[in-house]
Design a protein around this motif. Structure first.
Motif, short mmCIF file in Angstrom:
data_model
loop_
_atom_site.label_atom_id
_atom_site.label_comp_id
_atom_site.label_asym_id
_atom_site.label_seq_id
_atom_site.Cartn_x
_atom_site.Cartn_y
_atom_site.Cartn_z
N THR A 118 0.85 -1.41 0.09
CA THR A 118 -0.03 -0.10 0.11
C THR A 118 0.82 1.30 -0.05
N GLU A 154 0.85 0.54 6.69
CA GLU A 154 -0.08 0.69 5.66
C GLU A 154 -0.41 2.05 5.48
N GLY A 155 -0.72 2.56 4.29
CA GLY A 155 -1.20 3.85 3.85
C GLY A 155 -0.41 4.98 3.92
N CYS A 156 1.01 4.79 3.83
CA CYS A 156 1.83 5.79 3.89
C CYS A 156 2.13 6.35 2.54
N ARG A 157 2.32 7.72 2.44
CA ARG A 157 2.36 8.28 1.11
C ARG A 157 3.62 9.23 0.92
N ALA A 172 1.30 4.24 10.20
CA ALA A 172 0.20 3.90 9.32
C ALA A 172 -0.24 5.46 8.85
N ASN A 173 -0.61 5.53 7.61
CA ASN A 173 -1.06 6.88 7.07
C ASN A 173 -0.34 8.03 7.25
N THR A 174 0.98 8.02 7.34
CA THR A 174 2.10 8.95 7.30
C THR A 174 2.08 9.57 5.91
N ARG A 175 2.25 11.02 5.99
CA ARG A 175 2.20 11.86 4.62
C ARG A 175 3.47 12.41 4.56
N GLU A 212 1.14 7.44 14.02
CA GLU A 212 0.01 7.32 13.04
C GLU A 212 -0.41 8.71 12.50
N GLY A 213 -0.67 8.80 11.20
CA GLY A 213 -1.40 9.86 10.61
C GLY A 213 -0.36 11.33 10.66
N LYS A 223 1.84 14.32 9.52
CA LYS A 223 1.75 14.98 8.19
C LYS A 223 3.02 15.96 8.14
#
Length: 388
Positions: A244, A261-264, A279-282, A296-297, A299
């Motif tokens: 992902t 999961e969900g890193c960008r 998870a979900n780090t940008r 998590e999360g 930015k």
């Protein structure tokens, strides 16, 4: 290993106040490091050392630990739980487990916030029947210092003013029924911390040996301890990219990097290991992150730089923010000053840092603080603080 394995008792009930601000919204054992909560790393080591069950003493935010681990099936251990109410120290936690489940013939007692290689546990069990895992440390004043006569421990002093290298307790104990028997009595007499109880047991004439470990051991006393802990775990486990991961073709990552999961990663973003992204780090375009733990999360804005730091969940670091690393003095939650050879900053959960701000090495920003654009920070910023 003896024919009858010891029963692991994992102490997971404390508030983790010295790890704040990262423990404002979760119990200390549930702080994620290199892709797993700390308590999971602890339990995996028990399993790899050949043990098949464990008792976990929970207290503060117990429901979060139990909801995550459940019956232990996913880890490969049979788990049961004892509730410590109120939380009165590590010896009190052990006493609660013993009163709830009775005295085992042998117990392996350890904290849920320790990352322990299985070799340490195997060495300790082989030493028995009563032993403490010990290792060498260059900062012994943070721990319990042990003194020996041969392999036998003669004294255990908690956090003494000692300079230079010394043998310290890892906080991992193998205790027979005979050593466990006085624990509840000593707790009722007012001794609630386990190192003090063990010092009393030694003073009463009980023999406890030292097991000088061949395995690596890390504990998280303060937030900055999570950076070397992350490095150690990533070195051992060689993370792979998840399916992902959403990385722009021009983004790069080098060294040991853990992506949940969900890193960008945006255009020309750079991540250098050892680094763990939860998870979900940008990461925005041209952002640079190295030797860091992002929960998590998080930015990270365009062009921001984050080095040797820990960033709490749902924090936002604006464009062109600089969090550089250097030798630093850090003031802990308990007011003690610590000299670190290289460190960036601790950014608490929910923090918002405006564009162009700079955090000097050693800065700690409390949970949900707001930092204005262009601000320059040093020292400690309280929870909910506002800096212009």
């Amino acid at each position: 290993m003896p024919q009858k394995s010891p029963i692991p008792i994992v102490l997971a009930g404390g508030r983790g106040s010295r790890l704040r601000p990262l423990t404002r919204s979760r119990p200390k054992p549930m702080v994620p490091v290199a892709g797993r909560p700390m308590i999971e790393w602890c339990l995996h080591s028990l399993r790899e050392a050949g043990l098949d069950r464990a008792t976990i003493v929970v207290g503060h935010q117990a429901e979060k630990i139990q909801a995550h681990l459940q019956d232990g099936k996913d880890i490969g251990l049979e788990l049961d739980y004892v509730h410590q109410q109120p939380q009165l120290g590590s010896a009190h936690a052990l006493s609660e487990a013993l009163e709830a489940q009775g005295l085992p013939s042998s117990a392996l007692v350890l904290g849920a916030d320790n990352v322990i290689e299985p070799a340490l546990l195997e060495d300790l069990i082989a030493t028995g029947p009563d032993a403490i895992g010990v290792t060498k440390s260059n900062i012994p004043s943070r721990y319990g210092v042990v003194e020996l006569d041969g392999d036998v421990i003669t004294s255990l002093r908690e956090k003494p003013l000692v300079e230079g290298q010394a043998l310290i307790s890892t906080g991992v104990y193998l205790l027979s029924r005979q050593a466990l028997d006085p624990v509840t009595r000593l707790v009722r007499e007012g001794t609630t911390d386990l190192p003090e109880v063990l010092a009393s047991i030694l003073a009463e004439g009980h023999t406890i040996e030292a097991s000088l470990t061949t395995g690596r051991w890390h504990d998280a006393v303060y937030p900055w301890d999570l950076v070397p802990m992350t490095e150690h775990l990533l070195h051992l486990h060689q993370p792979a990219d998840p399916d992902t991961l959403d990385a722009h073709p021009t983004a790069t990552h080098v060294g040991q990097v853990q992506f949940d999961e969900g890193c960008r990663l945006g255009p020309q973003a750079v991540v250098e290991g050892p680094t763990s992204l939860s998870a979900n780090t940008r990461l925005g375009a041209h952002a640079q992150v190295s030797s860091a733990l992002l929960l998590e999360g998080v930015k990270i804005g365009r062009g921001a730089v984050v080095e040797d730091s820990v960033v709490g969940e749902a924090a936002t670091i604006g464009a062109d923010v600089t969090i550089g690393a250097a030798e630093a003095e850090v003031i802990a939650e308990d007011g003690q000053a610590h000299q670190l050879p290289r460190f960036g900053a601790i950014v608490g959960p929910g923090v918002e840092i405006g564009p162009g701000a700079t955090l000097e090495p050693g800065t700690i920003v409390g949970a949900n603080a707001e930092i204005a654009a262009g601000a320059r920070l040093t020292g400690r910023i309280p929870d909910g603080g506002w800096v212009t």
